[in-house]
Scaffold this motif. Structure first.
Motif, PDB file in Angstrom:
ATOM      1  N   ASN A 137       0.825  -1.208   0.000  1.00  0.00           N
ATOM      2  CA  ASN A 137       0.000   0.000   0.000  1.00  0.00           C
ATOM      3  C   ASN A 137       0.859   1.259   0.000  1.00  0.00           C
ATOM      4  O   ASN A 137       0.518   2.262  -0.638  1.00  0.00           O
ATOM      5  N   LEU A 138       1.971   1.199   0.719  1.00  0.00           N
ATOM      6  CA  LEU A 138       2.860   2.358   0.807  1.00  0.00           C
ATOM      7  C   LEU A 138       3.361   2.757  -0.575  1.00  0.00           C
ATOM      8  O   LEU A 138       3.483   3.947  -0.888  1.00  0.00           O
ATOM      9  N   ARG A 139       3.646   1.771  -1.412  1.00  0.00           N
ATOM     10  CA  ARG A 139       4.125   2.052  -2.775  1.00  0.00           C
ATOM     11  C   ARG A 139       3.037   2.753  -3.591  1.00  0.00           C
ATOM     12  O   ARG A 139       3.318   3.677  -4.355  1.00  0.00           O
ATOM     13  N   MET A 198      -8.772  11.352  -3.605  1.00  0.00           N
ATOM     14  CA  MET A 198      -7.428  10.792  -3.463  1.00  0.00           C
ATOM     15  C   MET A 198      -7.492   9.320  -3.069  1.00  0.00           C
ATOM     16  O   MET A 198      -6.757   8.489  -3.621  1.00  0.00           O
ATOM     17  N   ALA A 199      -8.357   9.007  -2.113  1.00  0.00           N
ATOM     18  CA  ALA A 199      -8.478   7.623  -1.658  1.00  0.00           C
ATOM     19  C   ALA A 199      -8.987   6.733  -2.788  1.00  0.00           C
ATOM     20  O   ALA A 199      -8.497   5.615  -2.986  1.00  0.00           O
ATOM     21  N   GLU A 200      -9.964   7.236  -3.562  1.00  0.00           N
ATOM     22  CA  GLU A 200     -10.486   6.445  -4.680  1.00  0.00           C
ATOM     23  C   GLU A 200      -9.420   6.218  -5.738  1.00  0.00           C
ATOM     24  O   GLU A 200      -9.301   5.131  -6.297  1.00  0.00           O
ATOM     25  N   HIS A 201      -8.651   7.258  -6.011  1.00  0.00           N
ATOM     26  CA  HIS A 201      -7.546   7.134  -6.964  1.00  0.00           C
ATOM     27  C   HIS A 201      -6.593   6.009  -6.551  1.00  0.00           C
ATOM     28  O   HIS A 201      -6.144   5.222  -7.382  1.00  0.00           O
ATOM     29  N   CYS A 202      -6.297   5.944  -5.265  1.00  0.00           N
ATOM     30  CA  CYS A 202      -5.339   4.956  -4.759  1.00  0.00           C
ATOM     31  C   CYS A 202      -5.956   3.583  -4.540  1.00  0.00           C
ATOM     32  O   CYS A 202      -5.220   2.609  -4.327  1.00  0.00           O
ATOM     33  N   GLY A 203      -7.275   3.489  -4.567  1.00  0.00           N
ATOM     34  CA  GLY A 203      -7.913   2.214  -4.246  1.00  0.00           C
ATOM     35  C   GLY A 203      -7.772   1.856  -2.787  1.00  0.00           C
ATOM     36  O   GLY A 203      -7.701   0.682  -2.418  1.00  0.00           O
ATOM     37  N   LEU A 204      -7.727   2.883  -1.929  1.00  0.00           N
ATOM     38  CA  LEU A 204      -7.559   2.689  -0.484  1.00  0.00           C
ATOM     39  C   LEU A 204      -8.645   3.460   0.263  1.00  0.00           C
ATOM     40  O   LEU A 204      -9.277   4.362  -0.289  1.00  0.00           O
ATOM     41  N   GLY A 205      -8.848   3.119   1.516  1.00  0.00           N
ATOM     42  CA  GLY A 205      -9.720   3.897   2.366  1.00  0.00           C
ATOM     43  C   GLY A 205      -9.054   5.196   2.778  1.00  0.00           C
ATOM     44  O   GLY A 205      -7.821   5.331   2.715  1.00  0.00           O
ATOM     45  N   THR A 235      -8.669   6.463   5.703  1.00  0.00           N
ATOM     46  CA  THR A 235      -7.794   6.297   6.871  1.00  0.00           C
ATOM     47  C   THR A 235      -6.442   5.723   6.479  1.00  0.00           C
ATOM     48  O   THR A 235      -5.386   6.185   6.924  1.00  0.00           O
ATOM     49  N   SER A 236      -6.464   4.707   5.606  1.00  0.00           N
ATOM     50  CA  SER A 236      -5.209   4.102   5.162  1.00  0.00           C
ATOM     51  C   SER A 236      -4.366   5.093   4.369  1.00  0.00           C
ATOM     52  O   SER A 236      -3.153   5.205   4.570  1.00  0.00           O
ATOM     53  N   LEU A 237      -5.020   5.820   3.476  1.00  0.00           N
ATOM     54  CA  LEU A 237      -4.289   6.823   2.701  1.00  0.00           C
ATOM     55  C   LEU A 237      -3.631   7.833   3.629  1.00  0.00           C
ATOM     56  O   LEU A 237      -2.448   8.166   3.467  1.00  0.00           O
ATOM     57  N   SER A 238      -4.371   8.320   4.602  1.00  0.00           N
ATOM     58  CA  SER A 238      -3.827   9.323   5.522  1.00  0.00           C
ATOM     59  C   SER A 238      -2.650   8.766   6.312  1.00  0.00           C
ATOM     60  O   SER A 238      -1.644   9.457   6.527  1.00  0.00           O
TER      61      SER A 238
END
Length: 340
Positions: free
Chosen positions: A226-228, A250-257, A259-262
């Motif tokens: 996820n970090l990558r 931003m979270a949708e772009h990354c495919g992450l929630g 909280t995880s993105l933050s």
């Protein structure tokens, strides 16, 4: 009528529509054959034929061209092969001079361009396969008609996910697969040879796996973390800061929630995603204030993504300890180094 592609992919990734290649083909500058879906060049693939193939084709340039394929991404994993000629291929980290036999592999999140800046004499093949991912941390899902054994497909996927080498020297069997795919494309207007293409694409993947097994493959599991994904996104944000990003975007772009993105953004930058974006915008605005001396301050703020001149001025003063106008004036008087 072509189907509409996933909206968010076009919003966030700017995938290549190969318009210069399409125009060159229409104008007779190159010979081009292809089968495709969505906005890729070539004859449209029916839904039932080779689902998951977004594009496959070749171009044959007999003379140097006046076009190139600028920085872009693709929706799937792309395998490209150079049969003849030479060509420059660039990634964010390097530019490589391709020669006959060069095999390039790029994933959906990897920016690349073809030509430096133009395409030269040569024949180039490509195939783009959707594996159901847009970010490094996501699990791959190959089309159902890929019939490699479970073990072979898992190992091929592992190599493609955990190794970042993008240019390889192919062998004779890989070259034969691409050339035979090209022959199929030459006659596709009459009838698309689905079974033949199915066999050839599976054979191509198997031969690529064999090529990998012959080499000394280095694995890096961090490429799938996820970090990558967040690291790649933050780099992307530096050139796409003017967009009206929200934390949800931003979270949708990354495919992450969110909280995880933050969490990962804080780990990488010691800032929240929104604060990191604001900082990028302020740095860009500060540069524009100097480079575009005649432009109104408020317009520069809007062009950097700020939604109001007041908010821009407040954020700028908090960051640089002076207003945007004062920053510009102090630079002109040689004092900007004391306040930046």
């Amino acid at each position: 009528m072509r189907k509409t592609q996933i909206k968010n992919f076009y919003d966030y990734y700017q995938p290549d529509r190969c318009e210069p290649l399409i125009h060159a083909s229409e104008n007779g500058a190159v010979q081009m054959k292809g089968l495709s879906r969505f906005d890729y060049p070539g004859q449209e693939l029916p839904d039932a034929i080779l689902p998951g193939i977004y594009s496959m084709g070749y171009w044959d340039a007999k003379t140097d061209q006046n076009w190139g394929l600028d920085w872009h991404r693709n929706e799937g994993i792309e395998f490209s092969f150079m049969e003849s000629g030479s060509l420059y291929f660039s990634t964010e980290s390097e530019t490589v001079h391709l020669h006959p036999g060069s095999l390039t592999i790029t994933k959906p999140w990897q920016l690349h361009k073809v030509g430096n800046p133009i395409v030269t004499i040569g024949k180039q093949y490509w195939i783009i396969i959707d594996v159901g991912v847009r970010q490094p941390h996501q699990e791959w899902k190959w089309p159902d008609w890929i019939i490699l054994s479970k073990e072979d497909l898992e190992y091929l996927t592992k190599i493609l996910r955990e190794n970042d080498v993008r240019v390889w020297q192919s062998d004779k069997k890989i070259q034969e697969c691409f050339i035979e795919i090209g022959k199929c494309l030459d006659h596709a207007e009459i009838e698309i040879p689905q079974s033949r293409l199915n066999i050839l694409i599976n054979s191509l993947l198997l031969e690529i796996l064999s090529l990998f097994k012959k080499g000394d493959i280095e694995f890096d599991q961090s490429l799938t973390h996820n970090l990558r994904t967040v690291e790649i996104f933050l780099n992307h944000l530096r050139t796409d800061f003017e967009k009206s990003w929200t934390l949800e975007d931003m979270a949708e772009h990354c495919g992450l929630g969110k909280t995880s993105l933050s969490k990962y953004c804080k780990h990488l930058t010691n800032m929240t995603p929104v604060n990191y974006l604001i900082n990028i915008r302020l740095e860009a605005a500060a540069k524009m204030l100097i480079d575009q001396e005649e432009e109104h301050v408020a317009n520069l703020g809007y062009s950097c993504g700020f939604t109001s001149s007041q908010y821009f001025a407040t954020a700028f003063k908090k960051r640089f300890k002076c207003s945007p106008s004062e920053y510009r004036n102090r630079f002109n008087n040689g004092y900007v180094g004391k306040i930046a």
